[in-house]
Design a protein around this motif. Structure first.
Motif, short mmCIF file in Angstrom:
data_model
loop_
_atom_site.label_atom_id
_atom_site.label_comp_id
_atom_site.label_asym_id
_atom_site.label_seq_id
_atom_site.Cartn_x
_atom_site.Cartn_y
_atom_site.Cartn_z
N TYR A 1 21.02 84.53 84.33
CA TYR A 1 22.45 84.53 84.60
C TYR A 1 22.86 85.78 85.38
O TYR A 1 22.17 86.81 85.35
N GLN B 1 26.77 78.17 85.23
CA GLN B 1 27.34 79.52 85.17
C GLN B 1 28.82 79.50 85.51
O GLN B 1 29.63 80.19 84.87
N GLN C 1 26.65 87.68 82.10
CA GLN C 1 25.94 88.23 80.94
C GLN C 1 26.87 89.13 80.12
O GLN C 1 26.90 89.07 78.89
#
Length: 505
Positions: free
Chosen positions: A436, A467, A441
């Protein structure tokens, strides 16, 4: 003298279980009497008190179930049930002849069955999160190379190697192996054994390539053999092995017998060879009887064991029903942690504040699958929905459980423990988390992951879309609050799953 200890929690659980068992039987069983509750409840109160008394005498409440161990705890419950039932039968037979012994039998059977199921599930969770020692400890070491530079073996020595290897493999397999390793090198060691004796006697770092031409299907201590090879090899040394994949045996059985009958044979074979060796109830007995011979192995399990023991796959080839592999040593094996495989597994997942927590699921993958994420990602990549393409780790039964979401039932424990909430981002492994973006994150670690991810609201197909979906959810949480956001997403997820049949494949 040790002080007396009474584990009241187990006592309360047993009391509740006995009460529920009695009420369940009295509610379901057909009775001639007009008021079975009034007739039987006082009698079964005495039976329950007797059961608890004998359970106390057998030491059921002197230690926790975990301290007692699975079999001792079951035996204590069984002993209390047998003694209490035997006395009650005698009393019914001689003094209370108008009371049904079959009702007593049903109560005892249901009560003991409940204990058996509860304790089996309890130990399944323990075995999922409480590994034990197995792999031989290997001390940390400085980078090592072979002790002596290799030389070319004589023609006579090479001919001897060739003849020995051809006893165990076909010419095609031998030719492929010659392309992968140097059999003319004096630093290549070839042996044929199902025990680690040959490896134990080797001088460490004397050989940079170790070849075992015996099938792993006949080796009981596979991890010990891999671990010992790891200890003897220098850095980047090679280990070569062979095994028969379970799919080969399946096809052989299905082709050997007529249609219909072949699946009956295969079902029986699968239960004996795949289920019994994996259950903690029967595993030890199975290996004591078979001595680990002709065991059924999946490609996932073998490669997972290699990665677990410090190797990585360099090359693989299926030849004449057997799979040959070349693995490179890349690190020491773990100092501990035998992998116990029951119906429940626990996986390390990244949670709130970046802390790792134990994530529970029903088992849908082959043993040692958790060590192959990097291998599968490099070999297969991702498909729509962010899952691995042709993920060999998932079993046939596992695919069915995933379609029905049966594998996610144990996650309710994470919900009760507070590790997760109902709606939230997916709990990810460290490897998947690393894929990611840094921004996502950081946002992910500010909230708890959820049982129902935004995936089911947006149904993204690629990793970038996943995402974006999670980023949208997290930003809405910041802007409108977690409660309102989760309520909105819960409705969207409900509509997609119930009416649009949304699934995560």
């Amino acid at each position: 003298m040790k002080p007396f200890r009474f584990v009241y929690k187990h006592f309360i659980v047993d009391v509740v279980n006995l009460i529920i068992s009695v009420l369940l039987v009295l509610w379901l069983a057909p009775f001639n009497t007009e008021d079975p509750f009034h007739k039987y409840v006082p009698v079964y109160c005495c039976f329950g008190l007797g059961w608890l008394f004998f359970a106390f005498l057998f030491g059921r409440y002197s230690k926790t179930i975990r301290q007692q161990g699975y079999f001792p705890s079951i035996f204590k419950a069984a002993n209390a049930s047998i003694v209490a039932y035997g006395i009650a039968v005698g009393v019914f037979y001689f003094y209370f002849t108008n009371y049904s012994i079959w009702v007593l039998t049903a109560v005892t059977g249901i009560a003991f069955g409940s204990w058996f199921i509860m304790q089996s599930l309890y130990f399944a969770f323990i075995y999922a999160s409480d590994p034990e020692d197995e792999v031989q400890p290997v001390a940390k070491r400085e980078p090592k190379t072979v002790l002596e530079s290799p030389t070319i073996v004589s023609d006579e020595a090479y001919d001897a190697i060739y003849k020995a290897m051809n006893k165990w493999m076909s010419k095609r397999a031998f030719n492929w192996l010659c392309q992968q390793i140097d059999l003319h090198s004096s630093n290549t060691y070839v042996f044929a054994s199902t025990t680690i004796f040959n490896l134990e006697s080797l001088t460490p770092y004397k050989y940079d390539t170790i070849v075992n031409v015996r099938s792993l299907n006949n080796i009981r201590g596979i991890n010990k053999m891999f671990s010992m090879a790891n200890e003897k090899l220098p850095d980047n040394g090679l280990y070569v092995g062979v095994f028969k994949d379970k799919h080969v045996k399946k096809q052989q059985i299905l082709q050997k017998y007529p249609a219909g009958i072949n699946w009956i044979f295969y079902t029986f074979y699968y239960f004996v060879k795949r289920v019994i060796p994996k259950l903690f109830l029967t595993k030890r007995l199975y290996y004591d009887i078979t001595r680990g011979k002709r065991r059924v192995l999946s490609k996932t399990e073998v490669f997972g064991r290699l990665y677990f023991c410090g190797f990585e796959i360099v090359s693989e080839k299926k030849i004449d029903h057997y799979t040959y592999f070349v693995a490179r040593r890349r690190q020491e094996p773990p100092m501990y942690k035998k992998r116990r495989y029951g119906p429940i597994i626990s996986l390390n997942r990244v949670g709130k504040n970046g802390k790792t927590f134990k994530f529970y699921k029903a088992r849908t993958m082959y043993p040692y699958s958790e060590f192959l994420q990097e291998y599968i990602y490099q070999k297969c990549g991702l498909q729509e929905g962010g899952k691995f393409t042709h993920d060999i780790r998932v079993s046939t039964l596992g695919r069915f459980m995933r379609r029905c979401w049966l594998d996610e039932l144990p996650m309710l424990l994470n919900l009760l423990k507070g590790d997760m909430k109902l709606v939230g981002v997916r709990p990810l492994s460290k490897h998947y988390f690393s894929l990611y973006s840094p921004e996502l994150q950081e946002l992910r670690t500010k909230v708890r992951p959820g049982l129902l991810p935004p995936f089911y609201a947006d149904m993204p197909k690629t990793l970038d879309e996943i995402q974006a979906s999670e980023m949208k959810y997290l930003k809405m949480c910041i802007k409108r609050g977690a409660l309102i956001t989760d309520t909105i997403y819960l409705w969207k997820i409900f509509v997609n799953i119930v009416f649009k049949r949304a699934r995560s494949h």
